[in-house]
Design a protein around this motif. Structure first.
Motif, PDB file in Angstrom:
ATOM      1  N   ASN A 279       2.139   3.618  24.336  1.00 54.17           N
ATOM      2  CA  ASN A 279       0.523   4.248  23.477  1.00 54.17           C
ATOM      3  C   ASN A 279       1.146   3.758  21.798  1.00 54.17           C
ATOM      4  OD1 ASN A 279      -1.090   4.405  25.550  1.00 54.17           O
ATOM      5  ND2 ASN A 279      -2.038   5.797  24.225  1.00 54.17           N
ATOM      6  N   ILE A 280       2.385   3.482  21.571  1.00 58.47           N
ATOM      7  CA  ILE A 280       2.468   3.420  20.248  1.00 58.47           C
ATOM      8  C   ILE A 280       1.578   1.502  19.874  1.00 58.47           C
ATOM      9  CG2 ILE A 280       4.930   1.864  21.240  1.00 58.47           C
ATOM     10  CD1 ILE A 280       6.395   3.238  18.377  1.00 58.47           C
ATOM     11  N   LEU A 281       1.652   1.196  18.665  1.00 57.88           N
ATOM     12  CA  LEU A 281       1.154   0.426  18.315  1.00 57.88           C
ATOM     13  C   LEU A 281       1.926  -0.190  17.434  1.00 57.88           C
ATOM     14  CD1 LEU A 281      -2.593   2.021  16.824  1.00 57.88           C
ATOM     15  CD2 LEU A 281      -1.917   0.953  19.049  1.00 57.88           C
ATOM     16  N   ASN A 282       2.501  -1.276  18.305  1.00 58.66           N
ATOM     17  CA  ASN A 282       4.205  -1.931  18.543  1.00 58.66           C
ATOM     18  C   ASN A 282       3.260  -2.888  17.146  1.00 58.66           C
ATOM     19  OD1 ASN A 282       2.633  -3.232  19.821  1.00 58.66           O
ATOM     20  ND2 ASN A 282       4.702  -4.396  20.618  1.00 58.66           N
ATOM     21  N   ILE A 283       3.030  -2.337  16.435  1.00 59.48           N
ATOM     22  CA  ILE A 283       2.873  -3.736  14.816  1.00 59.48           C
ATOM     23  C   ILE A 283       4.398  -3.436  13.705  1.00 59.48           C
ATOM     24  CG2 ILE A 283       1.758  -4.240  13.001  1.00 59.48           C
ATOM     25  CD1 ILE A 283      -0.661  -2.117  13.783  1.00 59.48           C
ATOM     26  N   ALA A 284       5.123  -2.073  13.536  1.00 62.37           N
ATOM     27  CA  ALA A 284       5.823  -2.560  12.458  1.00 62.37           C
ATOM     28  C   ALA A 284       7.659  -2.146  13.623  1.00 62.37           C
ATOM     29  CB  ALA A 284       6.350  -1.136  11.944  1.00 62.37           C
ATOM     30  N   SER A 305       5.312  -1.043   4.858  1.00 58.74           N
ATOM     31  CA  SER A 305       3.547  -1.722   4.340  1.00 58.74           C
ATOM     32  C   SER A 305       2.852  -2.513   6.147  1.00 58.74           C
ATOM     33  CB  SER A 305       4.236  -3.354   3.175  1.00 58.74           C
ATOM     34  OG  SER A 305       4.886  -2.779   2.628  1.00 58.74           O
ATOM     35  N   ALA A 306       3.616  -2.518   6.666  1.00 55.60           N
ATOM     36  CA  ALA A 306       3.303  -3.475   7.808  1.00 55.60           C
ATOM     37  C   ALA A 306       2.421  -2.249   9.113  1.00 55.60           C
ATOM     38  CB  ALA A 306       4.900  -3.794   9.046  1.00 55.60           C
ATOM     39  N   ALA A 307       2.896  -0.800   9.007  1.00 58.64           N
ATOM     40  CA  ALA A 307       2.483  -0.123   9.418  1.00 58.64           C
ATOM     41  C   ALA A 307       1.437   0.680   8.910  1.00 58.64           C
ATOM     42  CB  ALA A 307       3.733   1.258   9.522  1.00 58.64           C
ATOM     43  N   LEU A 308       1.015   0.475   7.396  1.00 61.89           N
ATOM     44  CA  LEU A 308      -0.308   1.024   7.477  1.00 61.89           C
ATOM     45  C   LEU A 308      -0.615  -0.251   6.507  1.00 61.89           C
ATOM     46  CD1 LEU A 308       1.118   3.672   4.741  1.00 61.89           C
ATOM     47  CD2 LEU A 308      -0.447   3.958   6.977  1.00 61.89           C
ATOM     48  N   GLY A 309      -0.798  -1.618   6.765  1.00 61.95           N
ATOM     49  CA  GLY A 309      -1.217  -3.474   7.245  1.00 61.95           C
ATOM     50  C   GLY A 309      -3.055  -2.753   6.415  1.00 61.95           C
ATOM     51  N   SER A 310      -2.884  -1.945   7.853  1.00 58.87           N
ATOM     52  CA  SER A 310      -4.963  -1.915   7.633  1.00 58.87           C
ATOM     53  C   SER A 310      -5.688  -0.846   5.914  1.00 58.87           C
ATOM     54  CB  SER A 310      -5.095  -1.243   9.051  1.00 58.87           C
ATOM     55  OG  SER A 310      -4.743   0.070   9.565  1.00 58.87           O
TER      56      SER A 310
END
Length: 706
Positions: A279-284, A305-310
């Motif tokens: 369930n980790i959203l592995n964006i960063a 920044s990638a984690a908060l890109g949205s």
């Protein structure tokens, strides 16, 4: 022969426009509509395009025909009933299927238009929909393909989502978030925990009453106790069958707000809530089964920044939402001003208040701003889509990174500019409509209150401006070293000519010279370079005085970095609108009025910086300031007869606008009177009438005895 072909094409265009856009009813506003220098239908097609107009028509028609969306004049719903109605309306939007999941993914600009269309009716419904299928779903879609089934659940409304970032004691400072997600190697789970009530997730839209799942941000801890920074996780917070909280979750509503009370903002605390490793959203980044952290983004700042890109999505959307509020308010005020008659040159003749210079000066610059900001918000969204496509395809190029930085800087300043402009416009429009503007039925108060959170949501405006000024200041080393540089969207490319621009002066020698937006645009380029130089010098002096880096930056905000960020954003908006209105794709019949709007927006915005222009030596003497002021007034006068047609382009149908004084007919008093008489218990005596009749005040009884 050529003229015959042109005539046939013009007739064909008119028929096409007429099928898309019906004529307005006859009434007092015809006086101004007949004076307009352009065809408002042609302008509407230029501004939105036939495809979007068709989508708008479908949405507006569906809402007006559906009893669930009916207006109830004079009725005040309690908060719980309003929230229930908002959710039912949100659910109905999915049933209408205005846009399929495939359409949204193939052409995201259509959901952008849909959210704004529904928002014109009620922002609570629109934002609930947007938070669920864009802000909540966006990070999930950006993560790995293992979440495909979750995305399907989002669009079938099997689950309902929220975006849980901010906490009771931390909002804009996302790095200070204190909720933790600790990986348990033995069970292959993350343990979500709230250390204390100050770390409770707070202000989360959709969370208050009915969200079942959250994209939750927490500090990721590996089993060895190492913190790897902020990451996002998919967490179930309520049972989908009962809406009761999941074990270990305390979730509730934060209470009544100043506006948007159909949207339920909530809080949540987590007591050792376990979620699967997947369930980790592995964006960063991600964690291996052994508990080792890994990330393809090595730089810590880039990873954050990638984690908060949205968040850029939200800020860009708020830029557009604020521009939409501006369009609603100015449409109401200008239609009112064109129909409302007061005073006149003789006792027997009253004239529309739009004929007065003061009314034009109060309103028409905001009309110009509505057009400029509407165009900018659309173009910025297209820029973001390009960036987001790179995110989805896992691009790691330097251009992709530079594009992300530039869009972040633009969204961090466009949100303040747009939301503050709408806030000021709503108040000015309310006052410009006199006492009638204060009546709730005419909606200006609602627009003002619903716009107010835009100045704070997704980051406090003044704090966000610091992010933009920091981005601008980061180019000073390149400027000093005369190293070549540019940005993907070209917004900082003017700084390539920094030294030359600083040597320029105001060159207009008459009011007429100022009547094109190239004049304020040239002034803005100088202003941005000057403020950048002054901000850099101020920062250097603060550091030389022994201040820490934090103190030095803090002492450079007021009159320096803050003003720099605002001026840069105004210059960027003006540059794009100037290029658009002076471009070859604008029909010749529309170009004059659009150029006037561009010039008015530029000069009006620039006039707020006159003191700095004089202070820095770009202008001198009495004439430049007077030229600018006189040009503003002259442009207002030129646009006055076009004003009603210009707001006809921007305004939604009467049902959606929902303002008696803003209706397309212009029948102010008839519309208001009809609305008043539809109100509940308007003509009945009060329920407490007996109290009035039987209990005279003490002073009244004493007088009767005397």
């Amino acid at each position: 022969m050529a003229s015959t072909l042109d005539q046939k094409q013009a007739t064909g265009n008119q028929n096409s426009w007429d099928s898309l856009l019906p004529d307005f009813p006859k009434g007092p506003l015809c006086r101004y509509r007949n004076r307009a220098s352009f065809n408002w239908k042609e302008m509407a097609v230029l501004v939105d395009g036939e495809d979007i107009i068709q989508l708008k028509n479908r949405i507006f028609s569906a809402l007006e025909s559906d009893p669930l969306f009916a207006h109830h004049p004079g009725e005040d719903l309690c908060r719980e009933k309003y929230q229930e109605l908002t959710f039912l309306r949100c659910k109905r939007l999915f049933e209408y299927d205005f846009l399929t999941q495939q359409e949204i993914m193939e052409n995201p600009s259509r959901i952008f238009s849909m959210v704004l269309c529904v928002g014109m009716y009620d922002w609570s419904v629109s934002l609930q929909f947007f938070l669920h299928c864009a802000v909540f779903a966006g990070p999930i879609m950006s993560a790995s393909k293992r979440f495909a089934h979750v995305v399907n659940q989002v669009f079938s409304m099997e689950i309902f989502g929220c975006f849980a970032l901010t906490e009771l004691s931390h909002g804009t400072n996302a790095k200070g978030i204190r909720t933790t997600a600790t990986f348990d190697r033995s069970t292959q789970e993350f343990i979500i925990n709230t250390p204390d009530f100050e770390a409770a997730k707070f202000w989360v839209g959709n969370m208050g009453k009915h969200a079942t799942h959250a994209v939750l941000y927490a500090q990721l801890y590996t089993p060895d106790g190492q913190c790897e920074g902020l990451h996002s996780f998919l967490v179930q917070i309520r049972d989908t069958k009962t809406l009761l909280p999941m074990p270990g979750v305390m979730v509730g509503d934060i209470g009544k707000k100043i506006g948007q009370n159909g949207l339920d903002n909530g809080f949540a605390m987590f007591h050792n809530v376990r979620i699967p490793k997947e369930n980790i959203l592995n964006i960063a980044g991600d964690v291996t089964a052994e508990g080792k952290y890994s990330s393809s983004v090595k730089d810590v700042k880039e990873r954050f920044s990638a984690a908060l890109g949205s968040l850029s999505t939200g800020r860009i959307m708020i830029t557009a939402i604020s521009a939409t509020n501006l369009k609603l308010a100015i449409a109401i005020a200008i239609r009112f001003s064109a129909a409302r008659r007061q005073f006149g040159p003789t006792d027997g003749e009253e004239i529309p208040v739009l004929e007065y210079q003061t009314q034009q000066w109060r309103l028409l610059p905001y009309l110009a701003a509505a057009y400029a900001l509407d165009y900018f918000s659309k173009s910025l969204f297209e820029n973001f889509i390009e960036f987001y496509a790179g995110v989805l395809t896992k691009q790691r190029s330097q251009r992709q990174a530079d594009l992300g930085r530039e869009i972040h800087a633009l969204s961090a300043a466009s949100k303040p500019l747009s939301s503050w402009t709408a806030q000021q416009a709503a108040q000015e429009c309310r006052e410009a409509c006199g006492g009638h503007g204060y009546l709730a039925m005419n909606r200006l108060g609602e627009i003002r209150n619903d716009n107010d959170p835009n100045c704070t949501y997704e980051g406090d405006n003044n704090v966000l401006l610091q992010q933009t000024s920091t981005y601008l200041m980061s180019w000073m080393n390149c400027i000093r070293n005369k190293a070549p540089f540019e940005s993907p969207l070209g917004t900082i490319n003017i700084l390539q000519d920094y030294h030359h621009i600083l040597g320029r002066k105001f060159t207009a020698i008459s009011v007429e010279d100022c009547m094109d937006s190239s004049v304020p645009l040239a002034a803005y380029k100088w202003l941005v370079c000057y403020l950048l130089r002054e901000s850099d010098l101020k920062l250097s002096k603060e550091k030389q005085a022994g201040r820490s880096s934090f103190e030095a930056r803090n002492n450079c905000q007021v009159y320096y970095c803050r003003t720099l960020a605002i001026a840069f954003m105004e210059q960027t908006v003006l540059q794009r609108y100037h290029d658009y209105t002076h471009g070859p794709n604008i029909p010749s019949a529309l170009q004059p009025v659009l150029k006037n709007l561009s010039a008015l927006y530029g000069l009006w915005s620039l006039s707020k910086h006159l003191a700095v222009l004089y202070q820095g030596g770009y202008v001198s003497g009495e004439q430049p300031g007077r030229f600018i002021q006189d040009a503003i007034l002259e442009l207002c006068c030129r646009l006055k007869d076009d004003a009603v047609a210009l707001v006809d382009v921007l305004a939604p149908p009467d049902f959606i606008l929902n303002s008696p004084i803003g209706k397309a007919s212009g029948e102010l008093y008839k519309n208001m009177w009809g609305e008043i008489l539809q109100g509940s218990k308007v003509l009945s005596r009060p329920s407490w009438w007996a109290e009035f009749c039987t209990n005279k005040p003490v002073i009244g009884r004493l007088r009767s005895r005397l």
